[in-house]
Design an enzyme around this catalytic site. Structure first.
Site, PDB file in Angstrom:
ATOM      1  N   ASP A  91     -26.018  53.964 -24.322  1.00  0.00           N
ATOM      2  CA  ASP A  91     -24.893  53.842 -23.402  1.00  0.00           C
ATOM      3  C   ASP A  91     -25.184  52.828 -22.309  1.00  0.00           C
ATOM      4  O   ASP A  91     -26.320  52.447 -22.087  1.00  0.00           O
ATOM      5  CB  ASP A  91     -24.683  55.187 -22.693  1.00  0.00           C
ATOM      6  CG  ASP A  91     -23.886  56.133 -23.553  1.00  0.00           C
ATOM      7  OD1 ASP A  91     -23.333  55.685 -24.561  1.00  0.00           O
ATOM      8  OD2 ASP A  91     -23.825  57.317 -23.197  1.00  0.00           O
TER       9      ASP A  91
ATOM     10  N   LYS B 164     -19.891  51.567 -22.270  1.00  0.00           N
ATOM     11  CA  LYS B 164     -18.567  51.300 -21.725  1.00  0.00           C
ATOM     12  C   LYS B 164     -18.517  49.936 -21.051  1.00  0.00           C
ATOM     13  O   LYS B 164     -17.489  49.329 -20.958  1.00  0.00           O
ATOM     14  CB  LYS B 164     -18.207  52.371 -20.705  1.00  0.00           C
ATOM     15  CG  LYS B 164     -18.097  53.733 -21.319  1.00  0.00           C
ATOM     16  CD  LYS B 164     -17.062  54.563 -20.598  1.00  0.00           C
ATOM     17  CE  LYS B 164     -16.730  55.844 -21.342  1.00  0.00           C
ATOM     18  NZ  LYS B 164     -17.774  56.859 -21.192  1.00  0.00           N
TER      19      LYS B 164
ATOM     20  N   MET C 143     -19.006  60.042 -10.836  1.00  0.00           N
ATOM     21  CA  MET C 143     -17.832  59.217 -11.162  1.00  0.00           C
ATOM     22  C   MET C 143     -16.771  59.317 -10.073  1.00  0.00           C
ATOM     23  O   MET C 143     -15.575  59.334 -10.356  1.00  0.00           O
ATOM     24  CB  MET C 143     -17.221  59.647 -12.510  1.00  0.00           C
ATOM     25  CG  MET C 143     -18.215  59.610 -13.656  1.00  0.00           C
ATOM     26  SD  MET C 143     -17.585  60.361 -15.173  1.00  0.00           S
ATOM     27  CE  MET C 143     -17.760  62.115 -14.807  1.00  0.00           C
TER      28      MET C 143
HETATM   29  N1  SAH Z   1     -25.151  62.112 -17.997  1.00  0.00           N
HETATM   30  C1  SAH Z   1     -25.269  61.412 -16.741  1.00  0.00           C
HETATM   31  C2  SAH Z   1     -23.951  61.277 -16.026  1.00  0.00           C
HETATM   32  C3  SAH Z   1     -22.940  60.479 -16.791  1.00  0.00           C
HETATM   33  S1  SAH Z   1     -21.447  60.264 -15.910  1.00  0.00           S
HETATM   34  C4  SAH Z   1     -26.299  62.141 -15.863  1.00  0.00           C
HETATM   35  O1  SAH Z   1     -26.696  63.256 -16.185  1.00  0.00           O
HETATM   36  O2  SAH Z   1     -26.712  61.580 -14.848  1.00  0.00           O
HETATM   37  C5  SAH Z   1     -21.700  58.733 -15.105  1.00  0.00           C
HETATM   38  C6  SAH Z   1     -21.874  58.929 -13.625  1.00  0.00           C
HETATM   39  O3  SAH Z   1     -23.212  59.312 -13.359  1.00  0.00           O
HETATM   40  C7  SAH Z   1     -21.669  57.702 -12.785  1.00  0.00           C
HETATM   41  O4  SAH Z   1     -20.298  57.469 -12.545  1.00  0.00           O
HETATM   42  C8  SAH Z   1     -22.381  58.088 -11.526  1.00  0.00           C
HETATM   43  O5  SAH Z   1     -21.621  58.983 -10.760  1.00  0.00           O
HETATM   44  C9  SAH Z   1     -23.548  58.864 -12.064  1.00  0.00           C
HETATM   45  N2  SAH Z   1     -24.758  58.028 -12.188  1.00  0.00           N
HETATM   46  C10 SAH Z   1     -25.423  57.698 -13.291  1.00  0.00           C
HETATM   47  N3  SAH Z   1     -26.510  56.961 -13.006  1.00  0.00           N
HETATM   48  C11 SAH Z   1     -26.537  56.828 -11.661  1.00  0.00           C
HETATM   49  C12 SAH Z   1     -27.420  56.223 -10.723  1.00  0.00           C
HETATM   50  N4  SAH Z   1     -28.533  55.565 -11.123  1.00  0.00           N
HETATM   51  N5  SAH Z   1     -27.132  56.300  -9.413  1.00  0.00           N
HETATM   52  C13 SAH Z   1     -26.047  56.958  -8.978  1.00  0.00           C
HETATM   53  N6  SAH Z   1     -25.185  57.547  -9.813  1.00  0.00           N
HETATM   54  C14 SAH Z   1     -25.427  57.503 -11.139  1.00  0.00           C
END
Ligand code: SAH
Length: 519
Positions: free
Chosen positions: A29, A51, A169
């Site tokens: 992803d 995406k 998100m």
């Molecule tokens: N499965 C992922 C989340 C996926 S949804 C997890 O467990 O972290 C995607 C969202 O994750 C983004 O919109 C953001 O809100 C958050 N996200 C993912 N990586 C991030 C990062 N390095 N810093 C801040 N937010 C992050």
């Protein structure tokens, strides 16, 4: 189904890494750190369904089908997802689809962004005195349009009693989320913070309250991916919480000009000091056109002195020379025993270490300071040099000072080219982009050739280097940089990577702690 962790590639689990290391195919992803791909075998197929991928993003159905097709080919497939696979990642849907079609699917949990990004921004999501609950919330749905499955009343009540909410998100919808929480009775003064690119060297954060955060985010130019933390913990200010942003090089952008192969040691040191590292290899190592000269020298090394062979000294000035030595000895059917009667002088701790690792041989001489003269002096002290036969395995572009100094001391010197160096065809596009955008604070140079090659690779655009601070490994390199008009320059007091990083850190003006900027 493997969680890649929140961003920093070090935050994948041990199991996740092991699986990646033996994957036949990796389907990843946008938020899975691309650096992790390097762990998969070179032969593994790498498929981007992210995406953010430029061209066609795959639909969920297409992704499901792709996973199924790969599995049906009999491949071991790693589905790599940012953070934790089950957390807003549709991991459960993908597993269910595969299971329905007879493909076994296992989940390796990951470190989720909602906990990790606040942590590296100095926010513990629970705290014995402050917060006893933490709620993980999707910010994807618009609460003001009555189309949300989130119970904002319940959430506001939890936060009011000290609980923490972590929105994923949610940057775009923050104004709506803040409005809804306030409408549900939460004070507009409730502490809140946003953390973008958490756990990564380019992490950015802003703090404030429910009332001020939406504007602060816009003012700071923060965007996705970000976690929004709402609750008392967002205003905690306890000693030690800033461990991530208080590192000496946090927020500093450093261009590293070594070969890809050699860069890692320097890059690792810079990264752990908090820097953003951009690798711009300016040198490629290639085997010599033929092995004749090296092989003849090594055969001679292997012969007993009575048969006209044997050297008294072997001099190795780089890890690459050690690698060539070990590889060629093996190729020729020899082993470390050819060194039994030979003294070995090496330059640099790293070279000494490589010699131990590759051949289980300890260097007889490792000079404190590396200049041709001091190496020759120390060799002369250890058994004399007059009439002694010395073999030097070096690069094609090695400077002539060392063989000259040895010959002056009466030694018989054979210098053999163990590897050739050449500039790459072009500068790494990301590095070029960074230079053009003024997004480089420092450039590190570990040899004169790295300076000359970077300058040459830039061609017409060499003026991009004007005014960028440079950190040099030693006097010769500094001189080359100065001759090309580069600088200002700091120089490592001794020629080691640790000293280079330290010199760079010392030359870096102190930055205002991120939290002070934030609030
Ligand atoms: N499965 C992922 C989340 C996926 S949804 C997890 O467990 O972290 C995607 C969202 O994750 C983004 O919109 C953001 O809100 C958050 N996200 C993912 N990586 C991030 C990062 N390095 N810093 C801040 N937010 C992050």
């Amino acid at each position: 189904m493997v969680g890649a962790g929140p961003g920093d590639p070090g935050l994948i689990t041990v199991t996740g890494r092991d699986l990646l290391c033996r994957a036949d195919a990796v389907v990843f992803d946008a938020l899975a750190n691309p650096a992790l791909m390097a762990l998969a075998p070179a032969s593994a197929r790498r498929l981007d369904v992210g995406k953010r991928a430029r061209k066609h993003k795959l639909t969920q159905d297409q992704t499901n089908q792709l996973l199924l097709d790969l599995a049906r080919e009999g491949l071991t497939v790693v589905r790599l997802k940012g953070g934790d696979p089950y957390l807003f990642g549709r991991g459960a849907e993908e597993c269910a689809f595969l299971t329905r079609h007879g493909v076994r699917c296992e989940v390796v949990p990951g470190v989720t962004a909602g906990i990790a990004a606040p942590a590296t921004a100095g926010i513990p999501v629970t705290h014995r005195k402050t917060a006893s609950t933490v709620t993980i919330v999707t910010g994807h749905e618009d609460p003001t349009k009555g189309r949300t499955s989130v119970d904002y009343g319940g959430l506001a009540a939890l936060i009011r009693t000290g609980g923490t909410a972590c929105f994923y998100m949610g940057v775009g919808r923050l104004p709506a989320i803040a409005a809804e929480l306030t409408a549900q009775g939460l004070s507009a003064d409730t502490p809140a913070a946003a953390v973008q690119w958490g756990t990564l060297p380019n992490q950015r954060q802003v703090g404030g309250t429910l009332a001020t955060l939406p504007e602060a985010i816009v003012a700071a130019g923060l965007g996705a991916p970000a976690i929004i933390v709402v609750g008392a913990v967002a205003a905690l200010d306890e000693p030690g919480l800033d461990f991530f942003t208080d590192r000496p090089l946090f927020g500093v952008r450093v261009l590293v000009t070594r070969t890809r192969h050699q860069a890692s040691g320097l890059s690792e040191r810079l990264l752990s000091a908090g820097a953003q590292v951009i690798e711009a290899p300016t040198l490629e190592l290639v085997p010599p056109a033929d092995w004749q000269a090296v092989d003849t020298a090594l055969d001679r090394l292997a012969q007993p002195r009575a048969a006209g062979g044997a050297y008294d000294w072997l001099v190795l000035t780089s890890i690459n020379a050690v690698d060539t030595l070990a590889d060629r000895l093996d190729e020729l059917g020899h082993d470390a025993r050819v060194l039994a009667g030979v003294r070995v002088a090496v330059v640099g701790q790293a070279t000494a270490q490589a010699l131990r690792t590759r051949l289980a041989v300890r260097a007889d001489l490792l000079p404190e300071r590396f200049t041709a003269a001091s190496l020759a002096d120390e060799m002369a002290q250890k058994g004399g040099l007059k009439g002694k036969h010395c073999l030097l395995l070096r690069a094609d572009i090695a400077r002539p000072g060392l063989p000259a100094a040895l010959a002056d001391a009466g030694a018989v010197v054979d210098q053999v080219v163990a590897y050739d160096t050449r500039p790459p065809e072009a500068l790494d596009p990301q590095a070029l982009e960074a230079l053009r955008g003024g997004a480089v604070d420092w450039i590190t140079f570990t040899s004169s050739s790295t300076v000359r090659n970077l300058h040459a690779l830039l061609g017409d655009e060499a003026s991009l280097l004007n005014g960028v601070k440079t950190a040099s490994i030693g006097p010769a390199t500094t001189e080359t940089a100065a001759a090309l008009g580069l600088g200002p320059t700091v120089e490592a007091p001794v020629a080691t990577l640790d000293a280079l990083v330290q010199a760079l850190a010392d030359g870096q003006p102190p930055v205002v702690p991120a939290t002070e900027q934030a609030v």
